[in-house]
Motif scaffolding. Structure first.
Motif, PDB file in Angstrom:
ATOM      1  N   UNK A 255      58.839  46.948  67.203  1.00 25.04           N
ATOM      2  CA  UNK A 255      59.842  46.910  66.137  1.00 25.04           C
ATOM      3  C   UNK A 255      61.252  46.793  66.696  1.00 25.04           C
ATOM      4  N   UNK A 256      61.563  47.588  67.703  1.00 23.91           N
ATOM      5  CA  UNK A 256      62.930  47.580  68.228  1.00 23.91           C
ATOM      6  C   UNK A 256      63.241  46.270  68.938  1.00 23.91           C
ATOM      7  N   UNK A 257      62.241  45.646  69.576  1.00 30.23           N
ATOM      8  CA  UNK A 257      62.449  44.361  70.225  1.00 30.23           C
ATOM      9  C   UNK A 257      62.837  43.295  69.204  1.00 30.23           C
TER      10      UNK A 257
ATOM     11  N   UNK B 276      70.431  51.204  85.528  1.00 33.64           N
ATOM     12  CA  UNK B 276      70.267  49.764  85.705  1.00 33.64           C
ATOM     13  C   UNK B 276      68.804  49.414  85.953  1.00 33.64           C
ATOM     14  N   UNK B 277      68.089  50.318  86.627  1.00 29.19           N
ATOM     15  CA  UNK B 277      66.659  50.110  86.869  1.00 29.19           C
ATOM     16  C   UNK B 277      65.911  49.937  85.552  1.00 29.19           C
ATOM     17  N   UNK B 278      66.163  50.814  84.584  1.00 34.99           N
ATOM     18  CA  UNK B 278      65.490  50.727  83.291  1.00 34.99           C
ATOM     19  C   UNK B 278      65.990  49.516  82.511  1.00 34.99           C
ATOM     20  N   UNK B 279      67.264  49.198  82.617  1.00 35.99           N
ATOM     21  CA  UNK B 279      67.801  48.027  81.921  1.00 35.99           C
ATOM     22  C   UNK B 279      67.065  46.758  82.324  1.00 35.99           C
ATOM     23  N   UNK B 280      66.790  46.610  83.599  1.00 32.58           N
ATOM     24  CA  UNK B 280      66.059  45.433  84.064  1.00 32.58           C
ATOM     25  C   UNK B 280      64.630  45.427  83.532  1.00 32.58           C
ATOM     26  N   UNK B 281      63.997  46.611  83.481  1.00 31.02           N
ATOM     27  CA  UNK B 281      62.644  46.682  82.937  1.00 31.02           C
ATOM     28  C   UNK B 281      62.629  46.295  81.455  1.00 31.02           C
ATOM     29  N   UNK B 282      63.645  46.741  80.719  1.00 33.00           N
ATOM     30  CA  UNK B 282      63.720  46.419  79.295  1.00 33.00           C
ATOM     31  C   UNK B 282      63.858  44.912  79.096  1.00 33.00           C
ATOM     32  N   UNK B 283      64.746  44.291  79.860  1.00 29.94           N
ATOM     33  CA  UNK B 283      64.935  42.846  79.740  1.00 29.94           C
ATOM     34  C   UNK B 283      63.636  42.094  80.008  1.00 29.94           C
ATOM     35  N   UNK B 284      62.888  42.535  81.014  1.00 29.59           N
ATOM     36  CA  UNK B 284      61.611  41.892  81.344  1.00 29.59           C
ATOM     37  C   UNK B 284      60.598  42.078  80.214  1.00 29.59           C
ATOM     38  N   UNK B 285      60.525  43.294  79.659  1.00 29.60           N
ATOM     39  CA  UNK B 285      59.557  43.572  78.602  1.00 29.60           C
ATOM     40  C   UNK B 285      59.908  42.828  77.312  1.00 29.60           C
TER      41      UNK B 285
ATOM     42  N   UNK C  46      61.421  39.941  77.096  1.00 27.59           N
ATOM     43  CA  UNK C  46      61.049  38.545  77.302  1.00 27.59           C
ATOM     44  C   UNK C  46      59.534  38.358  77.216  1.00 27.59           C
ATOM     45  N   UNK C  47      58.793  39.322  77.730  1.00 30.30           N
ATOM     46  CA  UNK C  47      57.333  39.224  77.664  1.00 30.30           C
ATOM     47  C   UNK C  47      56.840  39.256  76.225  1.00 30.30           C
ATOM     48  N   UNK C  48      57.483  40.044  75.388  1.00 32.92           N
ATOM     49  CA  UNK C  48      57.019  40.204  74.010  1.00 32.92           C
ATOM     50  C   UNK C  48      57.536  39.111  73.084  1.00 32.92           C
ATOM     51  N   UNK C  49      58.788  38.698  73.295  1.00 26.98           N
ATOM     52  CA  UNK C  49      59.402  37.764  72.348  1.00 26.98           C
ATOM     53  C   UNK C  49      59.447  36.331  72.838  1.00 26.98           C
ATOM     54  N   UNK C  50      59.303  36.130  74.151  1.00 23.44           N
ATOM     55  CA  UNK C  50      59.502  34.806  74.710  1.00 23.44           C
ATOM     56  C   UNK C  50      60.943  34.632  75.163  1.00 23.44           C
TER      57      UNK C  50
ATOM     58  N   UNK D  98      66.696  35.779  74.891  1.00 29.33           N
ATOM     59  CA  UNK D  98      68.046  35.403  75.320  1.00 29.33           C
ATOM     60  C   UNK D  98      69.107  35.762  74.288  1.00 29.33           C
ATOM     61  N   UNK D  99      68.695  36.045  73.061  1.00 26.33           N
ATOM     62  CA  UNK D  99      69.657  36.422  72.014  1.00 26.33           C
ATOM     63  C   UNK D  99      69.951  37.922  72.004  1.00 26.33           C
ATOM     64  N   UNK D 100      69.303  38.692  72.882  1.00 24.82           N
ATOM     65  CA  UNK D 100      69.582  40.123  73.012  1.00 24.82           C
ATOM     66  C   UNK D 100      70.433  40.363  74.248  1.00 24.82           C
ATOM     67  N   UNK D 101      71.360  41.302  74.151  1.00 26.72           N
ATOM     68  CA  UNK D 101      72.155  41.642  75.320  1.00 26.72           C
ATOM     69  C   UNK D 101      71.678  42.977  75.890  1.00 26.72           C
ATOM     70  N   UNK D 102      71.978  43.195  77.169  1.00 24.47           N
ATOM     71  CA  UNK D 102      71.498  44.388  77.872  1.00 24.47           C
ATOM     72  C   UNK D 102      72.628  45.037  78.657  1.00 24.47           C
ATOM     73  N   UNK D 103      72.691  46.357  78.606  1.00 28.09           N
ATOM     74  CA  UNK D 103      73.666  47.110  79.387  1.00 28.09           C
ATOM     75  C   UNK D 103      73.072  48.450  79.805  1.00 28.09           C
ATOM     76  N   UNK D 104      73.841  49.205  80.567  1.00 29.11           N
ATOM     77  CA  UNK D 104      73.370  50.531  80.951  1.00 29.11           C
ATOM     78  C   UNK D 104      74.554  51.462  81.159  1.00 29.11           C
ATOM     79  N   UNK D 105      74.264  52.763  81.095  1.00 29.82           N
ATOM     80  CA  UNK D 105      75.247  53.791  81.404  1.00 29.82           C
ATOM     81  C   UNK D 105      74.517  54.893  82.150  1.00 29.82           C
ATOM     82  N   UNK D 106      75.279  55.820  82.727  1.00 28.07           N
ATOM     83  CA  UNK D 106      74.674  56.932  83.457  1.00 28.07           C
ATOM     84  C   UNK D 106      74.945  58.248  82.737  1.00 28.07           C
TER      85      UNK D 106
END
Length: 460
Positions: free
Chosen positions: A203-205, A216-225, A227-231, A236-244
């Motif tokens: 749903x969130x994807x 940043x480690x989790x941010x990269x995992x999210x971007x990969x997941x 893409x795997x789910x949506x293509x 590419x229409x979602x943006x990704x960031x991270x904070x500590x």
């Protein structure tokens, strides 16, 4: 534009104090001091409505409504606990080997669960038109252009229809991601959580415009997941960031007492090594015990103190600790201590040890190091991101790796990290809040042109 910072679970469970609840409380507390470029409004969802949160602390207003809501929460927790015990029972012989045995177990358990679910449903029906206490929350009308930032553990709540309605009204959706462990390492999670989390992530994807991860480690995992789910095109229409995350302990009440047994343990001059986390397979306490048993077999007087509530899939481990020959001598376990006692343990211990298989961040590492307590951790990417050269790392394939580091530290007095902890700096919750706001603004402004748009500061 306003940032609507969602904190529903913490609003409804103000006494819970695990990692996510600690993050939510501290971020919400610092919203006013962060002086962001946009107005930030803490919000919660109730009965298909959006509310501005005025207080996360429980306030007694309507005694009847308050008691009813408290009973709903207790019954909901009891229901979750009941089915957790059922899942534990299913893993025992003969149920784990026989689908027929599991079915024969399920139906009596299902009937017995009605003693919990029927009163719960009755209370929910009676409470269906109840409004939050006006001293804690008031109705809020969202506007087109607002951004709903899902900061809390939103996979536990069924607010999908409300979020989708807000999106149709022009409200943006930003999801804070703590980790993807139920997806990447389901063997460490309850089967129910894996299913719920997978459904939520689907749903969130589809729904979120952007994602803010806690590393940043989790941010990269999210971007990969994603893409795997949506293509590739939709991702590419979602943006990704991270904070500590920050490190201050925020529930140190003035009238709280230090745990007497904890104080007694630290009166002995023998060094104490600390492990702080929920007791569950992913945290890898077994490795920790194996390493210390090697040290004790060599005659070392080092002691191990385990602090954390008892979680899931850990019955054999807890029994091993309780029945251990060194229990109460060189091995100690505390399952219910407050923040004041935890602060005391950080101040008195020799070092923190964190042997997790996988983490989204590793908050106890930062809590310890920020207080001058050196940390040893498993050699995984997110710990390298957080600790850099200021932390010591050991090999999870070999308990002797940790045992050797501790023995060396005890022998030489030199902590086995490449750089001294005194040079290490980390951010507080105010800076963490600023990172979240700034990173979200950067993501919204730049869209999906790059994989990670966060403005972040590893060392402040």
């Amino acid at each position: 534009m306003r940032f609507l910072i969602e904190c529903t679970y913490v609003y409804e469970h103000p006494q819970d104090n695990s990692g996510i609840q600690r993050v939510v409380r501290n971020i919400v507390r610092e919203l006013g001091a962060a002086q962001p470029e946009v107005e930030c409004v803490p919000v919660m969802m109730n009965g298909g409505q959006l509310y501005r949160v005025l207080s996360l602390a429980p306030l007694t207003v309507d005694r009847g409504a308050t008691r009813r809501q408290a009973l709903i929460v207790r019954l909901d927790h009891l229901r979750n606990r009941y089915w957790w015990w059922h899942s534990r029972l299913e893993r025992l012989w003969p149920f784990r080997r026989s689908p027929l045995a599991r079915r024969l177990l399920y139906w009596p358990c299902k009937l017995a669960s009605l003693a919990i679910t029927l009163p719960l449903r009755g209370l929910l029906w009676a409470n269906r038109n109840a409004q939050p206490a006006p001293q804690r929350a008031v109705p809020l009308q969202a506007r087109a252009g607002d951004q709903l930032i899902l900061l809390d553990s939103s996979w536990h709540d069924d607010f999908f229809p409300l979020a989708e309605k807000l999106k149709r009204q022009g409200v943006g959706i930003v999801s804070v991601i703590y980790d993807l462990i139920p997806l990447t390492h389901p063997q460490f999670c309850d089967e129910g959580l894996v299913k719920v989390f997978d459904r939520w992530f689907d749903w969130i994807a589809e729904t979120a415009d952007g994602f803010m991860a806690i590393s940043q480690t989790i941010s990269r995992q999210v971007a990969t997941e994603i893409q795997r789910r949506l293509g590739a095109e939709a991702a590419a229409r979602r943006w990704h960031g991270h904070f500590h995350l920050g490190s201050e302990l925020d529930l140190q009440h003035k009238d709280a007492r230090l745990d007497a047994d904890l104080q007694r343990m630290f009166r002995d001059p023998a060094p104490v090594y600390l492990m702080v986390s929920t007791i569950e397979p992913r945290k890898n306490h077994r490795y920790l015990l194996d390493a210390f048993e090697l040290l004790w077999a060599q005659g070392s007087d080092v002691r191990l103190c385990i602090i954390g509530k008892i979680g899931w899939k850990c019955e054999e481990l807890v029994e091993r600790i309780r029945q251990h020959p060194q229990q109460g001598k060189r091995l100690f376990m505390f399952n219910r201590i407050n923040d004041k006692s935890l602060e005391y343990a950080y101040a008195k211990a020799r070092a923190l040890i964190f042997p997790s298989y996988v983490e989204g961040f590793g908050l106890p590492l930062v809590e310890a190091m920020q207080r001058g307590l050196p940390a040893m951790a498993s050699d995984i990417p997110v710990f390298r991101e957080v600790g850099g050269d200021y932390m010591a790392y050991f090999d999870l394939a070999e308990p002797q790796s940790l045992a050797s580091q501790i023995a060396q530290f005890e022998c030489t007095g030199e902590f086995p990290a490449q750089r001294p902890l005194g040079d290490w700096r980390w951010l507080g919750w105010r800076e963490a809040c600023q990172q979240l706001i700034a990173g979200t603004l950067a993501g919204l402004r730049s869209g999906a042109r790059q994989p990670d748009h966060s403005v972040h500061a590893n060392r402040l």
